[in-house]
Design a protein around this motif. Structure first.
Motif, PDB file in Angstrom:
ATOM      1  N   TYR A 241       0.818  -1.216   0.000  1.00 28.18           N
ATOM      2  CA  TYR A 241       0.000   0.000   0.000  1.00 28.18           C
ATOM      3  C   TYR A 241       0.854   1.270   0.000  1.00 28.18           C
ATOM      4  CZ  TYR A 241      -3.585  -3.332   1.504  1.00 28.18           C
ATOM      5  OH  TYR A 241      -4.429  -4.401   1.594  1.00 28.18           O
ATOM      6  N   SER A 242       2.108   1.151   0.418  1.00 28.51           N
ATOM      7  CA  SER A 242       2.985   2.333   0.473  1.00 28.51           C
ATOM      8  C   SER A 242       3.245   2.930  -0.905  1.00 28.51           C
ATOM      9  CB  SER A 242       4.315   1.978   1.145  1.00 28.51           C
ATOM     10  OG  SER A 242       4.125   1.643   2.505  1.00 28.51           O
ATOM     11  N   ILE A 244       1.220   4.087  -2.747  1.00 29.87           N
ATOM     12  CA  ILE A 244       0.305   5.216  -2.993  1.00 29.87           C
ATOM     13  C   ILE A 244       1.041   6.553  -2.937  1.00 29.87           C
ATOM     14  CG2 ILE A 244      -1.732   3.990  -2.135  1.00 29.87           C
ATOM     15  CD1 ILE A 244      -1.532   5.617   0.442  1.00 29.87           C
ATOM     16  N   SER A 290      -0.661   4.603   4.375  1.00 25.14           N
ATOM     17  CA  SER A 290      -0.431   3.269   3.821  1.00 25.14           C
ATOM     18  C   SER A 290      -0.297   2.214   4.920  1.00 25.14           C
ATOM     19  CB  SER A 290       0.823   3.275   2.945  1.00 25.14           C
ATOM     20  OG  SER A 290       2.021   3.376   3.701  1.00 25.14           O
ATOM     21  N   ILE A 293      -3.817   1.641   6.405  1.00 20.36           N
ATOM     22  CA  ILE A 293      -4.582   0.744   5.531  1.00 20.36           C
ATOM     23  C   ILE A 293      -4.140  -0.695   5.755  1.00 20.36           C
ATOM     24  CG2 ILE A 293      -5.040   0.086   3.139  1.00 20.36           C
ATOM     25  CD1 ILE A 293      -4.709   3.048   2.385  1.00 20.36           C
ATOM     26  N   ALA A 294      -2.826  -0.909   5.862  1.00 21.26           N
ATOM     27  CA  ALA A 294      -2.300  -2.262   6.087  1.00 21.26           C
ATOM     28  C   ALA A 294      -2.802  -2.834   7.415  1.00 21.26           C
ATOM     29  CB  ALA A 294      -0.788  -2.241   6.054  1.00 21.26           C
TER      30      ALA A 294
END
Length: 300
Positions: A241-242, A244, A290, A293-294
């Motif tokens: 997710y990072s 992003i 990010s 989200i994780a």
């Protein structure tokens, strides 16, 4: 005295860099350990904000005493706050406020030294010495960008160590990313102050290289950030997710293409500074998001 004057002299909008760095440390710590000491997190945030405020207050004081802020053209992002040249506060008042913030942040750090030992003592010692000498010895030696980069790294490392009592590769790489984003802001905002800083004996990276050569380094900072994020994702230090953070590249693409042509046009350069500051803050915030989200994905 109006509270808005104090918000102005501590450059409250620039405190966001430290808020993001602490938030990053807390988010990664929870992602790694599934636990979070909220009280320690709150004390850490308050202490770091106080230390950051002390840098800005003492910087305003010394720049005024050295006559830098009286000969530079102030913009929304450079040239000091203008509070002292305009006579809105007394220099001695700003200096005392800076020392009070330094003492307050140090007190928070001392609390964690008692709890967690010498590593926090090393980080706090670096912070106290570098903050006090930042506006004189450090900047005069051309080490401003390096100091800010190390400061950002130390904030993330310190925050995570307080939470986990461990320093791991993830902590270091994430810290360097946060530090590089902060250095990017200092780098770009030092361009308009070039002449005044040089006249009064300062030696920023822009002064050392000259405006034209320094402008060629614009892409170096985001390249380091993106390179480290990619490395972190590939090695699984960071969640996928990072990635992003790459959405922020559109914010500076236009500025990168215009920077050389805008060096002698202050109105145009203000737009470049604005986009660079926004890029730094939004990229840092997206990096924090990010990990959030994780965490949510792991808990679902």
């Amino acid at each position: 005295m109006s509270i808005s004057v104090w918000f102005r002299v501590i450059r409250i909008k620039f405190l966001l860099a430290s808020v993001i760095a602490v938030s990053l440390g807390l988010a990664i710590s929870y992602w790694q350990t599934k636990t979070l000491d909220i009280i320690s997190g709150v004390i850490t945030m308050g202490g770091v904000i106080a230390l950051h405020a002390s840098v800005d207050l003492l910087n305003d004081y010394w720049d005024y005493k050295r006559g830098i802020d009286t000969i530079t053209k102030r913009t929304k992002f450079s040239g000091g706050t203008g509070v002292l040249p305009e006579g809105l506060l007394k220099p001695s008042t700003v200096y005392r406020a800076g020392m009070i913030c330094l003492a307050s942040g140090s007190l928070a750090g001392a609390y964690f030294i008692v709890l967690h030992g010498w590593i926090i003592a090393v980080i706090l010692g670096f912070a106290i010495l570098s903050i006090y000498f930042y506006s004189t010895k450090i900047v005069d030696s051309g080490l401003g960008e390096i100091f800010v980069g190390i400061k950002g790294t130390m904030i993330v490392l310190g925050t995570m160590y307080i939470q986990t009592q461990a320093i791991m590769p993830t902590n270091i790489v994430a810290g360097v990313i946060a530090g590089t984003l902060s250095s990017f802001v200092l780098f770009i905002t030092s361009f308009p102050d070039h002449d005044a800083d040089k006249q009064k004996g300062r030696k920023t990276l822009v002064i050392a290289l000259g405006k034209s050569k320094a402008s060629s380094l614009y892409w170096v900072f985001p390249a380091v950030v993106y390179g480290l994020v990619m490395f972190g994702v590939i090695t699984e230090m960071f969640p996928s997710y990072s990635l992003i953070v790459f959405t922020g590249i559109f914010m500076i693409s236009k500025s990168a293409s215009k920077i050389k042509k805008s060096l002698d046009n202050m109105d145009e350069f203000v737009h470049i500074m604005k986009s660079t500051v926004l890029f730094s803050r939004i990229t840092g915030a997206l990096f924090v998001v990010s990990f959030v989200i994780a965490i949510l994905a792991n808990n679902s």
